[in-house]
Design a protein around this motif. Structure first.
Motif, PDB file in Angstrom:
ATOM      1  N   LEU A 218      45.578 117.217  13.382  1.00  0.00           N
ATOM      2  CA  LEU A 218      46.195 117.720  14.613  1.00  0.00           C
ATOM      3  C   LEU A 218      45.115 118.049  15.655  1.00  0.00           C
ATOM      4  N   TYR A 219      44.026 118.639  15.160  1.00  0.00           N
ATOM      5  CA  TYR A 219      42.883 118.928  16.046  1.00  0.00           C
ATOM      6  C   TYR A 219      42.300 117.621  16.583  1.00  0.00           C
ATOM      7  N   LEU A 220      42.241 116.628  15.686  1.00  0.00           N
ATOM      8  CA  LEU A 220      41.699 115.325  16.093  1.00  0.00           C
ATOM      9  C   LEU A 220      42.534 114.729  17.228  1.00  0.00           C
ATOM     10  N   GLY A 221      43.856 114.795  17.066  1.00  0.00           N
ATOM     11  CA  GLY A 221      44.759 114.275  18.095  1.00  0.00           C
ATOM     12  C   GLY A 221      44.599 115.023  19.413  1.00  0.00           C
ATOM     13  N   LEU A 222      44.477 116.329  19.307  1.00  0.00           N
ATOM     14  CA  LEU A 222      44.330 117.183  20.493  1.00  0.00           C
ATOM     15  C   LEU A 222      43.037 116.842  21.256  1.00  0.00           C
ATOM     16  N   HIS A 223      41.948 116.737  20.503  1.00  0.00           N
ATOM     17  CA  HIS A 223      40.671 116.407  21.142  1.00  0.00           C
ATOM     18  C   HIS A 223      40.673 114.972  21.658  1.00  0.00           C
TER      19      HIS A 223
ATOM     20  N   LEU B 252      41.969 124.366  25.286  1.00  0.00           N
ATOM     21  CA  LEU B 252      41.602 125.659  24.702  1.00  0.00           C
ATOM     22  C   LEU B 252      42.828 126.441  24.237  1.00  0.00           C
ATOM     23  N   VAL B 253      43.902 126.390  25.077  1.00  0.00           N
ATOM     24  CA  VAL B 253      45.134 127.110  24.714  1.00  0.00           C
ATOM     25  C   VAL B 253      45.729 126.493  23.444  1.00  0.00           C
ATOM     26  N   ALA B 254      45.817 125.148  23.428  1.00  0.00           N
ATOM     27  CA  ALA B 254      46.413 124.471  22.268  1.00  0.00           C
ATOM     28  C   ALA B 254      45.565 124.700  21.012  1.00  0.00           C
ATOM     29  N   GLU B 255      44.231 124.687  21.191  1.00  0.00           N
ATOM     30  CA  GLU B 255      43.330 124.885  20.042  1.00  0.00           C
ATOM     31  C   GLU B 255      43.511 126.291  19.456  1.00  0.00           C
ATOM     32  N   THR B 256      43.650 127.274  20.358  1.00  0.00           N
ATOM     33  CA  THR B 256      43.861 128.649  19.893  1.00  0.00           C
ATOM     34  C   THR B 256      45.192 128.747  19.137  1.00  0.00           C
ATOM     35  N   GLY B 257      46.211 128.075  19.691  1.00  0.00           N
ATOM     36  CA  GLY B 257      47.529 128.072  19.044  1.00  0.00           C
ATOM     37  C   GLY B 257      47.460 127.448  17.658  1.00  0.00           C
ATOM     38  N   LEU B 258      46.773 126.303  17.571  1.00  0.00           N
ATOM     39  CA  LEU B 258      46.643 125.623  16.275  1.00  0.00           C
ATOM     40  C   LEU B 258      45.843 126.477  15.289  1.00  0.00           C
ATOM     41  N   GLY B 259      44.869 127.204  15.808  1.00  0.00           N
ATOM     42  CA  GLY B 259      44.043 128.073  14.959  1.00  0.00           C
ATOM     43  C   GLY B 259      44.886 129.156  14.312  1.00  0.00           C
ATOM     44  N   HIS B 260      45.850 129.696  15.103  1.00  0.00           N
ATOM     45  CA  HIS B 260      46.730 130.736  14.552  1.00  0.00           C
ATOM     46  C   HIS B 260      47.668 130.166  13.490  1.00  0.00           C
ATOM     47  N   MET B 261      48.014 128.867  13.669  1.00  0.00           N
ATOM     48  CA  MET B 261      48.952 128.258  12.712  1.00  0.00           C
ATOM     49  C   MET B 261      48.226 127.655  11.509  1.00  0.00           C
ATOM     50  N   SER B 262      46.897 127.718  11.505  1.00  0.00           N
ATOM     51  CA  SER B 262      46.025 127.040  10.520  1.00  0.00           C
ATOM     52  C   SER B 262      46.520 125.613  10.261  1.00  0.00           C
ATOM     53  N   ALA B 263      46.505 124.828  11.372  1.00  0.00           N
ATOM     54  CA  ALA B 263      47.047 123.471  11.352  1.00  0.00           C
ATOM     55  C   ALA B 263      46.116 122.498  10.632  1.00  0.00           C
TER      56      ALA B 263
ATOM     57  N   MET C 290      33.258 126.837  15.673  1.00  0.00           N
ATOM     58  CA  MET C 290      32.322 127.858  16.169  1.00  0.00           C
ATOM     59  C   MET C 290      33.022 128.742  17.192  1.00  0.00           C
ATOM     60  N   ALA C 291      32.838 130.037  17.053  1.00  0.00           N
ATOM     61  CA  ALA C 291      33.464 130.967  18.003  1.00  0.00           C
ATOM     62  C   ALA C 291      32.730 130.900  19.341  1.00  0.00           C
ATOM     63  N   TRP C 292      33.312 131.546  20.334  1.00  0.00           N
ATOM     64  CA  TRP C 292      32.686 131.583  21.652  1.00  0.00           C
ATOM     65  C   TRP C 292      31.411 132.419  21.600  1.00  0.00           C
ATOM     66  N   LEU C 293      30.462 132.054  22.413  1.00  0.00           N
ATOM     67  CA  LEU C 293      29.257 132.886  22.565  1.00  0.00           C
ATOM     68  C   LEU C 293      29.660 134.127  23.356  1.00  0.00           C
ATOM     69  N   PRO C 294      28.891 135.234  23.268  1.00  0.00           N
ATOM     70  CA  PRO C 294      29.277 136.445  24.010  1.00  0.00           C
ATOM     71  C   PRO C 294      29.355 136.164  25.512  1.00  0.00           C
ATOM     72  N   GLY C 295      30.443 136.564  26.119  1.00  0.00           N
ATOM     73  CA  GLY C 295      30.604 136.390  27.568  1.00  0.00           C
ATOM     74  C   GLY C 295      31.174 135.042  27.977  1.00  0.00           C
ATOM     75  N   ALA C 296      31.193 134.086  27.045  1.00  0.00           N
ATOM     76  CA  ALA C 296      31.657 132.737  27.386  1.00  0.00           C
ATOM     77  C   ALA C 296      33.151 132.688  27.732  1.00  0.00           C
ATOM     78  N   PRO C 297      34.030 133.410  26.996  1.00  0.00           N
ATOM     79  CA  PRO C 297      35.451 133.345  27.369  1.00  0.00           C
ATOM     80  C   PRO C 297      35.704 133.839  28.793  1.00  0.00           C
ATOM     81  N   ALA C 298      35.022 134.912  29.189  1.00  0.00           N
ATOM     82  CA  ALA C 298      35.197 135.444  30.552  1.00  0.00           C
ATOM     83  C   ALA C 298      34.725 134.420  31.582  1.00  0.00           C
TER      84      ALA C 298
END
Lengths: 147, 185
Positions: free
Chosen positions: A52-57, A37-48, A1-9
């Motif tokens: 890997l997500y399980l390990g990260l979480h 969050l940084v690692a998750e974004t990185g993995l998202g770009h790599m379509s891991a 799920m993406a961030w809700l509006p304003g949530a990243p800020a």
């Protein structure tokens, strides 16, 4: 799920405030969530791969659990509870890959919103207590005695 | 903050810290309950709107800090400072009462499960005691289960609403076709 509006800020502001004005538990919680969050974004770009997500979480949950168990605070417990849901959801995705089920996305994305909200509330409560009573212990009494 | 309190406000706050109700405080000080509430509200305003249990905790911390420094809390003077013992049905063994006639504020020696025994602890005593780790993990599991239940309920409700909407649209599409069949017959 993406961030809700304003949530990243809000998340960025919470991390910065936790680092500047928070005490040790606030800084550690913010560091754990930022790293996740940084690692998750990185993995998202790599379509891991999902594991890997399980390990990260798993790592993020372990870090938050240690903070929740030892800190003289309540909000890390809420953060750990949210992260536990994300971890279980990722485990389910690894075990039975869902056919484009939005519910998994919702459960996984919920954790970061819960974590950021809990951190914001925790920071406000910490600031209020510090203003009223001055400094107070960061860790549990028995942990302080042991250390 | 406590330096700015009047003697009357301190008197009331000391009793709030003993977990007394407004009614009990009013009876002990021989004033009206609304006067007690008014004084508590004034203190709350000074404490940036802190709730009553938080005020009690702050006062106990303040008294404990003064005791640690070897100072005593400013004694309450005048007739109203004599706080008689009140025997009420709400009395519980875990709430310490000051001895009759003791004008200085005493810090309760023991606390209940909800009120931390460690004055500097901000979590309930049970979460900081020997079983604290186990209880905290149980609490995390309970909170996770509650969050999961809420999200799953929301998903189910959203799914049912979507199904209802889809059924309604299907019926709207099917209705003109049926009427056309009837006119042909």
């Amino acid at each position: 799920m993406a961030w809700l509006p304003g949530a990243p800020a809000l998340a960025l502001a919470a991390m910065a405030l936790a680092w500047w004005f928070g005490s040790a538990p606030e800084r550690l919680s913010a560091a754990a969530i930022s790293a996740l969050l940084v690692a998750e974004t990185g993995l998202g770009h790599m379509s891991a791969a999902p594991w890997l997500y399980l390990g990260l979480h798993g790592l993020a949950f372990a870090a938050l659990l240690v903070i929740a168990v030892t800190a003289n605070r309540f909000y890390p417990m809420v953060m750990a509870a949210g992260e536990l849901i994300a971890l279980v959801s990722h485990a389910l995705v690894v075990a039975h890959p869902p056919p484009g089920n939005a519910a998994y996305g919702l459960l996984i994305g919920m954790a970061k919103h819960v974590a950021v909200t809990a951190l914001c509330i925790g920071l406000l409560a910490h600031a209020r207590r510090t203003t009223l009573t001055g400094r107070y212990p960061d860790w549990r009494a028995d942990q302080r005695r042991n250390s | 903050m406590f330096d700015r309190l009047t003697e009357k406000q301190r008197e009331v706050l000391a009793m709030v810290a003993e977990n007394r109700t407004s009614k009990e405080i009013a009876r002990a000080l021989a004033i009206s309950e609304s006067a007690v509430v008014h004084r508590i509200e004034s203190i709350r305003r000074l404490a940036h709107g802190a709730p009553r249990p938080e005020l009690a905790r702050l006062w106990r911390n303040h008294v404990a800090a003064l005791s640690a420094k070897g100072q005593t809390c400013k004694p309450l003077t005048g007739q109203s400072s004599h706080i008689p013992e009140i025997a009420t049905p709400t009395d519980s063994p875990d709430v310490d009462r000051p001895p009759a006639g003791d004008a200085t504020v005493s810090v309760p020696a023991s606390g209940s499960l909800l009120h931390s025994t460690d004055r500097s602890s901000i979590v309930p005593a049970a979460l900081g005691g020997p079983q604290g780790t186990l209880l905290r993990v149980a609490m995390i599991l309970l909170m996770a289960a509650t969050m999961l239940l809420i999200v799953l309920s929301a998903i189910t409700i959203a799914e049912n609403l979507a199904n209802l909407r889809r059924d309604g649209m299907d019926r709207r599409v099917a209705a003109p076709v049926e009427s056309r069949h009837r006119t042909h017959r």
